[in-house]
Design an enzyme around this catalytic site. Structure first.
Site, mmCIF file in Angstrom:
data_model
loop_
_atom_site.group_PDB
_atom_site.id
_atom_site.type_symbol
_atom_site.label_atom_id
_atom_site.label_comp_id
_atom_site.label_asym_id
_atom_site.label_seq_id
_atom_site.Cartn_x
_atom_site.Cartn_y
_atom_site.Cartn_z
ATOM 1 N N LYS A 122 0.852 -1.173 0.000
ATOM 2 C CA LYS A 122 0.000 0.000 0.000
ATOM 3 C C LYS A 122 0.901 1.240 0.000
ATOM 4 O O LYS A 122 1.682 1.442 0.932
ATOM 5 C CB LYS A 122 -0.919 -0.028 1.229
ATOM 6 C CG LYS A 122 -2.062 0.975 1.164
ATOM 7 C CD LYS A 122 -1.642 2.264 1.808
ATOM 8 C CE LYS A 122 -2.805 3.240 1.944
ATOM 9 N NZ LYS A 122 -2.327 4.531 2.483
ATOM 10 N N GLY A 154 4.842 2.545 11.330
ATOM 11 C CA GLY A 154 4.224 3.858 11.417
ATOM 12 C C GLY A 154 3.721 4.168 12.804
ATOM 13 O O GLY A 154 4.294 3.711 13.808
ATOM 14 N N SER A 155 2.634 4.920 12.866
ATOM 15 C CA SER A 155 2.122 5.403 14.145
ATOM 16 C C SER A 155 1.423 4.296 14.917
ATOM 17 O O SER A 155 0.948 3.307 14.353
ATOM 18 C CB SER A 155 1.139 6.547 13.913
ATOM 19 O OG SER A 155 -0.056 6.057 13.315
ATOM 20 N N GLY A 208 -1.107 1.460 13.396
ATOM 21 C CA GLY A 208 -0.789 0.057 13.605
ATOM 22 C C GLY A 208 -1.884 -0.681 14.345
ATOM 23 O O GLY A 208 -2.245 -1.818 14.001
ATOM 24 N N GLU A 210 5.341 -2.286 13.630
ATOM 25 C CA GLU A 210 6.398 -1.587 14.363
ATOM 26 C C GLU A 210 5.928 -0.156 14.501
ATOM 27 O O GLU A 210 5.832 0.568 13.510
ATOM 28 C CB GLU A 210 7.729 -1.703 13.615
ATOM 29 C CG GLU A 210 8.911 -1.110 14.359
ATOM 30 C CD GLU A 210 9.198 0.315 13.921
ATOM 31 O OE1 GLU A 210 8.748 1.245 14.622
ATOM 32 O OE2 GLU A 210 9.867 0.497 12.906
ATOM 33 N N CYS A 264 11.583 6.549 14.517
ATOM 34 C CA CYS A 264 10.928 5.729 15.543
ATOM 35 C C CYS A 264 11.879 5.412 16.688
ATOM 36 O O CYS A 264 11.439 5.040 17.780
ATOM 37 C CB CYS A 264 10.387 4.439 14.926
ATOM 38 S SG CYS A 264 11.641 3.438 14.097
ATOM 39 N N GLU A 297 4.258 9.136 23.095
ATOM 40 C CA GLU A 297 5.178 9.583 22.052
ATOM 41 C C GLU A 297 4.667 10.844 21.379
ATOM 42 O O GLU A 297 3.489 10.948 21.022
ATOM 43 C CB GLU A 297 5.368 8.495 20.995
ATOM 44 C CG GLU A 297 6.343 8.904 19.897
ATOM 45 C CD GLU A 297 6.438 7.905 18.758
ATOM 46 O OE1 GLU A 297 7.495 7.829 18.120
ATOM 47 O OE2 GLU A 297 5.443 7.204 18.493
#
Length: 487
Positions: A154, A209-210, A214, A233, A270, A358
């Site tokens: 994607k 990603g975020s 996720g 992740e 990250c 975060e």
């Protein structure tokens, strides 16, 4: 007419991007994915090398295209593209090695032969901040192909034109190397991503990603009639700890190093260290603030949404009790952001979970601890993270061993006298961590072991040679390592 757009973070202006994929196009990509399980590791390694060679030949063109969409600068992006090609070659080496198959022959009664087999087609969702390393041709795609799984990727909305260019390059390279059509395909659009995860032909999802993104995919995959694994992740707050001996021997270097690490790439890593725990009375909070203002980073955040979330995140840290020590100017055009360092107390960290959320971007917290007891009380409250670091006084520092042990309980990688921002690609790497850093802490998304995400073990009991998988045959035509046990 497509309404899809590609944005320039420096100005906010846009140009047309590839059209969003229709439901029929998503279905065709999944339904057309070939079975790669019977193709030898040697052949699959050749595919990865072909993609790497094609990428190496187009680095300058692709880095320039990437810079138009992510504004990370040509030096950074050219280097990242080169490292992505190197990672593809590394995974080719891993594929040839074959030890990931874990082929075992147990010559007992009954006779048992066990090997890992590919899961099937993998849906790959890349990241915004590493368009080469964690994009269309990043670690997830490479390791899925290495495992014998076709991939449907994607495209990320932060770099849709680059995603299309990389997919076209890979398809041409795979075709020239003799790979079956459909081994790698690309779809565009939010709706396409949702349909991809729901498609019954998809066997696993890989995401970088975020946490919000996720977890949304993880929940969607768990609600399918046939539940599939999601290897997400996501990243959280990565902590660095300074020991008293470290503060006494090199406080200035630690302050400069921390400021450089949490603002690298405008804090869009990250592995960014978002929390620094320092001994009280060393003056390190003020020295970090001075280091930030002495060399203020300038740059842009990747998307308008990330820029807005950053401002909200800094405001929420202040509302939760953090005090601003320094804030430096932002770029005045596009999606600029003001880098910042804030201070909190150890007690606030222990009782204020909002301070351990975060904030993606160039911001970090510094907290002082009075003694080892207070430090370890704070460490016990930390969420799972990808990486942690200890800044020590050297190998004989008495606090080093206990800290490494304590930090390892909360992360996938511990660094001593360095910063976690860089992630080496190698046989021993672990790029993962306990929840909520990832949805599957037993796995890694970088390094040789990343291939194992897309495999599952199958045992064959008293199966005749004519029906065995190639890797378990006595004549071993693939030449892979086999563990033979007699009992």
């Amino acid at each position: 007419m497509s309404t899809a757009r590609s944005f320039d973070p420096r100005t906010g202006t846009s140009v047309p991007a590839p059209a969003e994929s229709t439901a029929a196009e998503v279905d065709a990509a999944v339904d057309g994915a070939p079975d790669l399980s019977g193709i030898s590791p040697e052949t699959r390694a050749g595919w990865l090398e072909a993609i790497a060679d094609a990428l190496s030949g187009e680095v300058d063109r692709l880095a320039a295209l990437a810079d138009e969409e992510v504004a990370l600068g040509l030096p950074r992006l050219t280097g990242e593209a080169g490292r992505a090609a190197g990672a593809l070659r590394f995974y080719a080496e891993v594929t040839r090695d074959g030890s990931w198959l874990d082929a075992t022959i147990d010559r007992g009664q009954p006779e048992l032969r066990r090997v890992r087999v590919p899961l099937g087609p993998v849906a790959v969702f890349g990241a915004s901040n590493f368009p080469f390393g964690f994009g269309v041709l990043g670690h997830d795609t490479a390791t899925a192909l290495a495992a014998g799984c076709p991939v449907v990727i994607k495209a990320h909305p932060a770099h849709p034109r680059l995603s299309a260019a990389l997919a076209a390059l890979a398809r041409d390279a795979l075709a020239a190397a003799g790979a079956p059509s459909g081994a790698l395909t690309l779809v565009h659009g939010y709706a396409a991503g949702g349909r991809l995860v729901s498609h019954p032909g998809i066997a696993a999802v890989a995401f970088t990603g975020s946490q919000r993104g996720g977890l949304a995919l993880w929940r969607q995959a768990a609600e399918r009639d046939r539940v599939i694994p999601v290897f997400a992740e996501m990243g959280t707050v990565n902590t660095a700890v300074v020991t008293p001996a470290g503060a006494a021997s090199r406080a200035g270097r630690i302050a400069t190093g921390f400021a450089g690490s949490f603002t690298l790439g405008m804090g869009q890593f990250c592995t960014k260290p978002g929390l620094l725990l320092v001994p009280a009375g060393t003056g390190l909070p003020d020295r970090v603030a001075e280091a930030l203002t002495a060399a203020p980073p300038r740059g842009w955040l990747l998307t308008e949404q990330i820029a807005a979330a950053y401002e909200t995140g800094v405001r929420e840290l202040r509302d939760a009790g953090a005090r601003v020590l320094a804030r430096t100017p932002a770029e005045t055009t596009g999606w600029g952001a003001e880098p910042a360092v804030l201070s909190v107390t150890a007690e606030q960290l222990r009782t204020g979970p909002a301070l351990l959320a975060e904030c993606f971007g160039p911001v970090a917290l510094v907290a002082e601890y009075r003694d080892a007891a207070e430090l370890h009380a704070v460490l016990a409250t930390l969420p799972g993270s990808l990486a942690t670091a200890v800044q020590s006084g050297g190998p004989d520092d008495p606090d080093l061993g206990p800290l490494v042990t304590a930090l390892a309980r909360h992360c996938g990688r511990v660094i001593v006298d360095g910063w976690p921002t860089g992630v080496a690609v190698g046989w021993g790497q672990q790029h993962g961590g306990p929840w909520p850093a990832t949805t599957s802490p037993a796995h890694t998304s970088v390094g040789a072991a990343a291939v194992q995400r897309f495999l599952r073990p199958v045992a064959y009991q008293d199966v005749p040679a004519s029906a065995l998988p190639t890797a378990l045959r006595d004549d071993n035509p693939w030449g892979v390592p086999q563990r033979v046990v007699a009992r």
